[in-house]
Design an enzyme around this catalytic site. Structure first.
Site, PDB file in Angstrom:
ATOM      1  N   TRP A  54       6.019   8.174   8.297  1.00 60.13           N
ATOM      2  CA  TRP A  54       6.043   6.757   8.641  1.00 60.13           C
ATOM      3  C   TRP A  54       7.477   6.504   9.073  1.00 60.13           C
ATOM      4  CZ3 TRP A  54       8.531   2.219   6.930  1.00 60.13           C
ATOM      5  CH2 TRP A  54       7.926   1.026   7.342  1.00 60.13           C
ATOM      6  N   CYS A  99       6.381   7.854   3.889  1.00 61.48           N
ATOM      7  CA  CYS A  99       6.040   9.232   4.235  1.00 61.48           C
ATOM      8  C   CYS A  99       5.420   9.949   3.027  1.00 61.48           C
ATOM      9  CB  CYS A  99       7.288   9.995   4.628  1.00 61.48           C
ATOM     10  SG  CYS A  99       8.209   9.215   5.948  1.00 61.48           S
ATOM     11  N   GLU A 150      -5.046 -13.978   0.787  1.00 66.41           N
ATOM     12  CA  GLU A 150      -5.549 -12.603   0.786  1.00 66.41           C
ATOM     13  C   GLU A 150      -6.543 -12.379   1.932  1.00 66.41           C
ATOM     14  OE1 GLU A 150      -4.544  -9.999  -0.375  1.00 66.41           O
ATOM     15  OE2 GLU A 150      -6.210  -8.610  -0.385  1.00 66.41           O
ATOM     16  N   ARG A 196      -0.105   7.439   3.564  1.00 66.98           N
ATOM     17  CA  ARG A 196       1.290   7.036   3.351  1.00 66.98           C
ATOM     18  C   ARG A 196       2.070   6.934   4.660  1.00 66.98           C
ATOM     19  NH1 ARG A 196       2.892   7.853  -2.031  1.00 66.98           N
ATOM     20  NH2 ARG A 196       5.042   7.825  -1.339  1.00 66.98           N
ATOM     21  N   LYS A 207       0.436   2.912   3.039  1.00 72.24           N
ATOM     22  CA  LYS A 207      -0.136   2.447   1.775  1.00 72.24           C
ATOM     23  C   LYS A 207       0.926   2.154   0.726  1.00 72.24           C
ATOM     24  CE  LYS A 207      -3.619   1.888  -1.119  1.00 72.24           C
ATOM     25  NZ  LYS A 207      -4.340   0.615  -0.943  1.00 72.24           N
ATOM     26  N   GLU A 255      -4.183  -7.300   8.837  1.00 68.07           N
ATOM     27  CA  GLU A 255      -3.674  -5.928   8.780  1.00 68.07           C
ATOM     28  C   GLU A 255      -4.620  -4.893   9.368  1.00 68.07           C
ATOM     29  OE1 GLU A 255      -4.337  -5.257   3.982  1.00 68.07           O
ATOM     30  OE2 GLU A 255      -2.759  -4.158   4.960  1.00 68.07           O
ATOM     31  N   ASN A 265      11.009  12.025   1.980  1.00 66.91           N
ATOM     32  CA  ASN A 265      10.466  10.663   1.950  1.00 66.91           C
ATOM     33  C   ASN A 265      11.573   9.775   1.413  1.00 66.91           C
ATOM     34  OD1 ASN A 265       8.936   8.305   1.642  1.00 66.91           O
ATOM     35  ND2 ASN A 265       8.276   8.913  -0.407  1.00 66.91           N
ATOM     36  N   GLY A 266      11.897   8.725   2.157  1.00 70.34           N
ATOM     37  CA  GLY A 266      12.939   7.811   1.694  1.00 70.34           C
ATOM     38  C   GLY A 266      13.900   7.473   2.807  1.00 70.34           C
ATOM     39  N   HIS A 294       0.569 -30.969   7.628  1.00 67.80           N
ATOM     40  CA  HIS A 294       2.018 -31.086   7.761  1.00 67.80           C
ATOM     41  C   HIS A 294       2.550 -30.187   8.866  1.00 67.80           C
ATOM     42  CE1 HIS A 294       2.157 -33.685   4.287  1.00 67.80           C
ATOM     43  NE2 HIS A 294       1.348 -32.836   3.662  1.00 67.80           N
ATOM     44  N   LYS A 346      -5.901  -9.575   4.821  1.00 70.21           N
ATOM     45  CA  LYS A 346      -6.860  -8.497   5.114  1.00 70.21           C
ATOM     46  C   LYS A 346      -7.214  -8.491   6.589  1.00 70.21           C
ATOM     47  CE  LYS A 346      -6.527  -6.483   2.475  1.00 70.21           C
ATOM     48  NZ  LYS A 346      -5.888  -6.664   1.206  1.00 70.21           N
TER      49      LYS A 346
HETATM   50  O1  M6R Z   1       1.253  -0.670  -4.276  1.00 77.47           O
HETATM   51  P1  M6R Z   1       1.518  -2.135  -4.284  1.00 77.47           P
HETATM   52  O2  M6R Z   1       0.412  -2.930  -4.879  1.00 77.47           O
HETATM   53  O3  M6R Z   1       2.846  -2.482  -4.912  1.00 77.47           O
HETATM   54  O4  M6R Z   1       1.613  -2.533  -2.751  1.00 77.47           O
HETATM   55  C1  M6R Z   1       1.955  -3.840  -2.367  1.00 77.47           C
HETATM   56  C2  M6R Z   1       1.634  -4.080  -0.925  1.00 77.47           C
HETATM   57  O5  M6R Z   1       2.312  -3.182  -0.106  1.00 77.47           O
HETATM   58  C3  M6R Z   1       0.140  -3.964  -0.649  1.00 77.47           C
HETATM   59  O6  M6R Z   1      -0.608  -4.801  -1.477  1.00 77.47           O
HETATM   60  C4  M6R Z   1      -0.159  -4.330   0.818  1.00 77.47           C
HETATM   61  O7  M6R Z   1       0.080  -5.680   1.037  1.00 77.47           O
HETATM   62  C5  M6R Z   1      -1.606  -3.945   1.159  1.00 77.47           C
HETATM   63  N1  M6R Z   1      -1.612  -3.074   2.303  1.00 77.47           N
HETATM   64  C6  M6R Z   1      -2.462  -5.099   1.510  1.00 77.47           C
HETATM   65  O8  M6R Z   1      -3.760  -4.702   1.784  1.00 77.47           O
END
Ligand code: M6R
Length: 589
Positions: free
Chosen positions: A74, A2, A466, A27, A584, A473, A100-101, A489, A470
């Site tokens: 969130w 949040c 990666e 966020r 984020k 998500e 937030n939390g 495997h 991408k």
């Molecule tokens: O802020 P951070 O780099 O610690 O965040 C880690 C992950 O939450 C972040 O990389 C997440 O996997 C991204 N949304 C991927 O695009």
């Protein structure tokens, strides 16, 4: 997670909060709301949906008053409903809070408050805090200090009350909170983004610190000791312009295209800080990378780099799993925390546990002043400017660059590393337009597919991870990234006619074996997309890479994969910058 944002000033707060809230929307975007204090009353407007939708329905920006707080949610406790949207209020409608939390002892608090006759309207843990504040006498900060003693968990809180209409109280405990000092207003927010256009003066709160804000003044105290704390503002390096889309349809594409420059900027590390970082690696027998998501993929490349260049071995831990091993840390352990936000809760928990056992912490973060940055013995910055899109792109390449810089410094080969990185940046700038076109066309042929596989070996394997992350998500296409040799495997059973397989296959030490794994999928009907510096007859489609030194292929091969994911998501009609269910900055565990 949040986002919270509050303002105490002399101008109408509604429009300021609405604009700021949009900058925090990355966020969380399940629901949002604003509460202000004016003429002895609380004015609360909130609802589910994106900020623009809620603004249209409820006129958030029209709240009266110059003291107000806001929230972008969130969901953690309680579904996505209007009732669960923040701000929340006490029974008497005198106190409003945003949070937030996560409150860990919320069930116990709920029972207690219920028994005392509080009417609890939502399913959130947050609302309980408003009722808890109502229980205590005294000023808003006294109430807050007493409530804080009863709450277990992680929280950043803002509160206002009709009884003290010109005051806002902000409290931090394990969730980020920063105060912005403007010329005509004081702000409190989860990060600096919402007030960046008003001021570059920021004060970061530490755990258990509370800010008491009134027009033109802010004081700080530790809620545990109730003693005052002297804090000085620091000048932020980021600008409001950097935080805009600059004419691009999405932040993600803007951030992808910024990467040639981001590579150059990430190379520029303060020599003293770099030396300190490298010394910590040299002096530690047990080096552990701790990170999540994209940042962990960067750490996997970093592990290869420091091993191949400097012969130093390291392990890479998924941060949420690391806490189960952290107790084995010793003074000989170095944790290298990699995090764009510098606030990821799983990383913070792990590094704190390791520190308690005497470990040292070196971090690589984008947000200078973030918790991970502040709690490290040495820290390097990504220097890539704010990253807004939930899908991380330029932070990943900047993390790779910093890790390459560190690995070269560790090996005493800094000049070599700098020259190679400059070349990579130039190649990336040259090829970006071509990659954009090629991947757009390729993505158009993918919109019907539900499963895609990304394969790579050695230093290219993290890029397979990666590329898959991408795609998943933002396009919601199921994707798996895996070491190419592992496919046979088990996962090979999933390859059917036309299943797309993306092969990370530069002409390096992995080429022959990777090609043979790609051919195994093709023999089962897969459509093979080669990502390489040389075309091959086995490929049904080809994404060209420039020729670079072996270790640097991840830095170039990830760029077209980011574009591929972007175009697939756009073509499938998704909200690229705000993918469903994600946020984020993950500040809860
Ligand atoms: O802020 P951070 O780099 O610690 O965040 C880690 C992950 O939450 C972040 O990389 C997440 O996997 C991204 N949304 C991927 O695009």
């Amino acid at each position: 997670m949040c986002g919270i944002f509050g303002v105490v000033g002399h101008r109408p707060a509604g429009p300021i909060l609405l604009e700021g809230l949009k900058k925090l929307e990355y966020r969380g975007y399940d629901s949002c709301g604003i509460a202000s204090v004016s003429e002895g009353k609380l004015h609360v407007r909130k609802g589910i949906g994106k900020i623009d939708e809620v603004e249209q329905r409820h006129g958030l920006s029209g709240v009266p008053g110059t003291v107000a707080l806001s929230h972008s949610r969130w969901a953690t406790h309680g579904g996505v409903t209007d009732q669960n949207a923040h701000p929340h209020t006490d029974c008497a409608g005198r106190i409003a809070i945003v949070h937030n939390g996560i409150i860990e002892n919320f069930q116990e608090l709920k029972r207690e408050l219920h028994q005392k006759g509080h009417r609890i309207a939502s399913q959130t843990d947050t609302e309980l805090i408003a009722h808890l504040l109502e229980e205590f006498p005294g000023s808003l900060e006294t109430k807050m200090a007493q409530a804080a003693a009863r709450i277990r968990g992680s929280f950043a809180l803002l509160a206002v009350s009709t009884e003290e209409p010109h005051k806002m109280v902000a409290l931090r405990c394990e969730s980020p909170l920063v105060i912005g000092i403007g010329s005509d207003a004081i702000y409190a927010a989860s990060d600096v983004m919402p007030f960046l256009e008003h001021t570059d003066q920021a004060i970061f709160l530490e755990d258990h610190e509370m800010a008491v804000i009134t027009p033109g003044a802010v004081s700080f105290e530790n809620v545990r000791t109730r003693s005052s704390v002297n804090k000085k503002p620091r000048t932020l390096q980021w600008t409001a312009e950097q935080a805009g889309k600059e004419g691009h349809p999405h932040f993600m594409i803007k951030e992808i295209l910024e990467q040639p420059a981001a590579i150059q900027n990430a190379m520029r590390q303060d020599p003293d800080k770099l030396e300190k970082f490298v010394q910590l690696i040299r002096n530690s027998r047990d080096v552990k990378f701790v990170a999540c998501g994209t940042s962990r993929h960067a750490a996997l490349v970093g592990r290869y780099a420091i091993n191949r260049l400097a012969g130093k071995t390291a392990e890479v831990y998924i941060a949420s799993e690391f806490s189960y091993f952290a107790d084995q840390s010793t003074p000989d352990t170095l944790i290298i925390a990699v995090s764009q936000s510098g606030e990821t809760a799983d990383v913070l928990v792990g590094l704190r546990k390791a520190k308690a056992k005497g470990a040292k912490v070196a971090s690589i973060v984008n947000v200078v002043g973030s918790s991970i940055d502040r709690e490290s013995d040495a820290s390097l910055s990504l220097n890539c400017g704010p990253e807004i899109a939930v899908a991380s792109t330029k932070a990943f390449t900047a993390q790779l660059v910093v890790l390459y810089v560190v690995a070269h410094a560790l090996a005493g080969k800094s000049a070599e590393g700098t020259a190679a990185l400059k070349q990579v940046a130039a190649h990336a700038a040259d090829l970006m337009p071509q990659w954009n076109e090629t991947t757009r066309a390729l993505a158009a042929s993918w919109t019907e597919h539900e499963h895609v596989y990304f394969l790579g070996r050695g230093v290219n394997f993290p890029v397979a991870l990666e590329g898959a992350l991408k795609l998943k998500e933002i396009s919601y296409i199921h994707a798996e990234g895996m070491p190419a040799g592992e496919l046979k495997h088990g996962t090979l059973a999933l390859i059917e006619t036309h299943t797309p397989v993306v092969l990370l296959n530069p002409h390096d030490y992995t080429f022959v074996d990777t090609l043979s794994n790609g051919s195994e999928t093709k023999a089962r009907g897969a459509r093979l997309i080669g990502v390489s510096d040389r075309s091959n007859e086995a490929y049904d489609a080809y994404i060209p890479l420039p020729q670079v030194a072996e270790l640097f292929y991840p830095l170039v091969s990830v760029l077209p994969l980011q574009l591929l994911a972007y175009h697939a998501a756009v073509l499938r009609g998704h909200d690229v910058d705000r993918p469903r269910n994600l946020a984020k900055s993950v500040t809860v565990r």
